[in-house]
Scaffold this motif. Sequence first.
Motif, PDB file in Angstrom:
ATOM      1  N   GLN A   1      46.138  52.720  54.348  1.00 41.60           N
ATOM      2  CA  GLN A   1      47.137  53.494  55.082  1.00 41.60           C
ATOM      3  C   GLN A   1      47.208  54.885  54.481  1.00 41.60           C
ATOM      4  O   GLN A   1      47.511  55.038  53.303  1.00 41.60           O
ATOM      5  CB  GLN A   1      48.499  52.804  55.006  1.00 41.60           C
ATOM      6  CG  GLN A   1      49.556  53.492  55.822  1.00 41.60           C
ATOM      7  CD  GLN A   1      50.792  52.640  55.951  1.00 41.60           C
ATOM      8  OE1 GLN A   1      50.698  51.457  56.226  1.00 41.60           O
ATOM      9  NE2 GLN A   1      51.936  53.256  55.771  1.00 41.60           N
ATOM     10  N   GLN A   2      46.935  55.906  55.287  1.00 41.80           N
ATOM     11  CA  GLN A   2      46.979  57.284  54.806  1.00 41.80           C
ATOM     12  C   GLN A   2      48.409  57.729  54.531  1.00 41.80           C
ATOM     13  O   GLN A   2      48.646  58.478  53.596  1.00 41.80           O
ATOM     14  CB  GLN A   2      46.327  58.222  55.816  1.00 41.80           C
ATOM     15  CG  GLN A   2      44.843  57.981  55.964  1.00 41.80           C
ATOM     16  CD  GLN A   2      44.237  58.798  57.080  1.00 41.80           C
ATOM     17  OE1 GLN A   2      44.814  58.941  58.154  1.00 41.80           O
ATOM     18  NE2 GLN A   2      43.062  59.343  56.825  1.00 41.80           N
ATOM     19  N   TYR A   3      49.348  57.279  55.346  1.00 41.92           N
ATOM     20  CA  TYR A   3      50.761  57.599  55.185  1.00 41.92           C
ATOM     21  C   TYR A   3      51.297  56.801  53.998  1.00 41.92           C
ATOM     22  O   TYR A   3      50.984  55.623  53.848  1.00 41.92           O
ATOM     23  CB  TYR A   3      51.497  57.231  56.471  1.00 41.92           C
ATOM     24  CG  TYR A   3      52.941  57.621  56.528  1.00 41.92           C
ATOM     25  CD1 TYR A   3      53.325  58.951  56.531  1.00 41.92           C
ATOM     26  CD2 TYR A   3      53.931  56.653  56.590  1.00 41.92           C
ATOM     27  CE1 TYR A   3      54.661  59.314  56.592  1.00 41.92           C
ATOM     28  CE2 TYR A   3      55.272  56.997  56.658  1.00 41.92           C
ATOM     29  CZ  TYR A   3      55.631  58.345  56.657  1.00 41.92           C
ATOM     30  OH  TYR A   3      56.959  58.692  56.714  1.00 41.92           O
ATOM     31  N   LYS A   4      52.107  57.414  53.145  1.00 39.71           N
ATOM     32  CA  LYS A   4      52.555  56.781  51.899  1.00 39.71           C
ATOM     33  C   LYS A   4      53.565  55.657  52.093  1.00 39.71           C
ATOM     34  O   LYS A   4      53.709  54.808  51.226  1.00 39.71           O
ATOM     35  CB  LYS A   4      53.205  57.823  50.981  1.00 39.71           C
ATOM     36  CG  LYS A   4      52.262  58.791  50.355  1.00 39.71           C
ATOM     37  CD  LYS A   4      53.044  59.733  49.451  1.00 39.71           C
ATOM     38  CE  LYS A   4      52.185  60.787  48.839  1.00 39.71           C
ATOM     39  NZ  LYS A   4      52.973  61.724  48.029  1.00 39.71           N
TER      40      LYS A   4
ATOM     41  N   SER B   1      47.642  58.205  45.615  1.00 40.14           N
ATOM     42  CA  SER B   1      48.117  59.545  45.276  1.00 40.14           C
ATOM     43  C   SER B   1      48.087  59.755  43.777  1.00 40.14           C
ATOM     44  O   SER B   1      48.465  58.865  43.011  1.00 40.14           O
ATOM     45  CB  SER B   1      49.549  59.753  45.783  1.00 40.14           C
ATOM     46  OG  SER B   1      49.580  59.755  47.184  1.00 40.14           O
TER      47      SER B   1
ATOM     48  N   TYR C   1      43.334  54.433  49.888  1.00 37.88           N
ATOM     49  CA  TYR C   1      44.043  55.696  49.718  1.00 37.88           C
ATOM     50  C   TYR C   1      45.068  55.527  48.607  1.00 37.88           C
ATOM     51  O   TYR C   1      45.658  54.464  48.456  1.00 37.88           O
ATOM     52  CB  TYR C   1      44.775  56.088  51.007  1.00 37.88           C
ATOM     53  CG  TYR C   1      43.859  56.483  52.129  1.00 37.88           C
ATOM     54  CD1 TYR C   1      43.492  57.809  52.310  1.00 37.88           C
ATOM     55  CD2 TYR C   1      43.364  55.537  53.016  1.00 37.88           C
ATOM     56  CE1 TYR C   1      42.648  58.187  53.343  1.00 37.88           C
ATOM     57  CE2 TYR C   1      42.523  55.900  54.055  1.00 37.88           C
ATOM     58  CZ  TYR C   1      42.161  57.220  54.209  1.00 37.88           C
ATOM     59  OH  TYR C   1      41.327  57.579  55.231  1.00 37.88           O
TER      60      TYR C   1
ATOM     61  N   SER D   1      53.778  66.010  50.077  1.00 39.56           N
ATOM     62  CA  SER D   1      53.258  65.490  51.332  1.00 39.56           C
ATOM     63  C   SER D   1      53.633  64.022  51.480  1.00 39.56           C
ATOM     64  O   SER D   1      53.790  63.311  50.485  1.00 39.56           O
ATOM     65  CB  SER D   1      51.737  65.633  51.360  1.00 39.56           C
ATOM     66  OG  SER D   1      51.202  65.004  52.503  1.00 39.56           O
ATOM     67  N   ASP D   2      53.757  63.580  52.720  1.00 37.66           N
ATOM     68  CA  ASP D   2      54.008  62.174  52.999  1.00 37.66           C
ATOM     69  C   ASP D   2      52.709  61.381  53.109  1.00 37.66           C
ATOM     70  O   ASP D   2      52.713  60.206  53.445  1.00 37.66           O
ATOM     71  CB  ASP D   2      54.791  62.023  54.307  1.00 37.66           C
ATOM     72  CG  ASP D   2      56.229  62.484  54.173  1.00 37.66           C
ATOM     73  OD1 ASP D   2      56.739  62.534  53.035  1.00 37.66           O
ATOM     74  OD2 ASP D   2      56.844  62.800  55.206  1.00 37.66           O
ATOM     75  N   TYR D   3      51.579  62.036  52.844  1.00 46.54           N
ATOM     76  CA  TYR D   3      50.279  61.391  52.955  1.00 46.54           C
ATOM     77  C   TYR D   3      49.599  61.297  51.587  1.00 46.54           C
ATOM     78  O   TYR D   3      49.810  62.153  50.722  1.00 46.54           O
ATOM     79  CB  TYR D   3      49.381  62.158  53.937  1.00 46.54           C
ATOM     80  CG  TYR D   3      49.897  62.056  55.335  1.00 46.54           C
ATOM     81  CD1 TYR D   3      49.522  61.007  56.160  1.00 46.54           C
ATOM     82  CD2 TYR D   3      50.812  62.988  55.823  1.00 46.54           C
ATOM     83  CE1 TYR D   3      50.033  60.886  57.440  1.00 46.54           C
ATOM     84  CE2 TYR D   3      51.330  62.874  57.101  1.00 46.54           C
ATOM     85  CZ  TYR D   3      50.935  61.827  57.900  1.00 46.54           C
ATOM     86  OH  TYR D   3      51.444  61.695  59.157  1.00 46.54           O
ATOM     87  N   HIS D   4      48.803  60.264  51.409  1.00 47.25           N
ATOM     88  CA  HIS D   4      48.061  60.100  50.162  1.00 47.25           C
ATOM     89  C   HIS D   4      47.041  61.219  50.011  1.00 47.25           C
ATOM     90  O   HIS D   4      46.563  61.777  51.006  1.00 47.25           O
ATOM     91  CB  HIS D   4      47.352  58.738  50.133  1.00 47.25           C
ATOM     92  CG  HIS D   4      48.297  57.589  49.975  1.00 47.25           C
ATOM     93  ND1 HIS D   4      49.086  57.424  48.866  1.00 47.25           N
ATOM     94  CD2 HIS D   4      48.578  56.559  50.801  1.00 47.25           C
ATOM     95  CE1 HIS D   4      49.816  56.332  49.003  1.00 47.25           C
ATOM     96  NE2 HIS D   4      49.533  55.783  50.183  1.00 47.25           N
TER      97      HIS D   4
END
Length: 171
Positions: free
Chosen positions: A153-156, A98, A96, A109-112
Amino acid sequence: MNWYRRVGVALTASLLGGLMASGTAGAATPKDVCGWTSTPVGWVEVKYWDSSRCGSTGGGMYNTKRITDTSDVAAGGTVSACTYSPIPSGFHITRYSSVSDCNRSRGTSDYHNRVGLVNLAGLPKGTTKTICGLFEVPAGWTVHSRSKSVDCQQYKYGYPSNDNTMTIRKS
């Protein structure tokens, strides 16, 4: 061809070559379509933006997307796609990240928002690959090991607290 034109052609080729995914057999020409259009089977979404060609741009989501055909990606080859993209059959997530091209709206967003994908279809017996996830083991593959990886990890932010990666072997 004059010097300026040669430099322009070389620069363009260099930039485009840097954008191409590794392991592809010959990249298909991307298509720009309106965001409400279904992405065809075997294609991935690689960019979102607003275009007056696709109607009103006043909504929260961008109204245009760029899609690319993955049919020429060789076994073991890779391609990048936005996380909202459908994942073609035989492909699995390897990481993942960004990029601004994959922001689906103007918000943050906090996600990739981008995934790296590997084509597992057609790989020979005994091949090993590392993919993200723990539960969806591809048919014909067995789990060799499980581990933690920031790449999966999807979360950044932070470090993964649980195993989120598996190394698989073709049976």
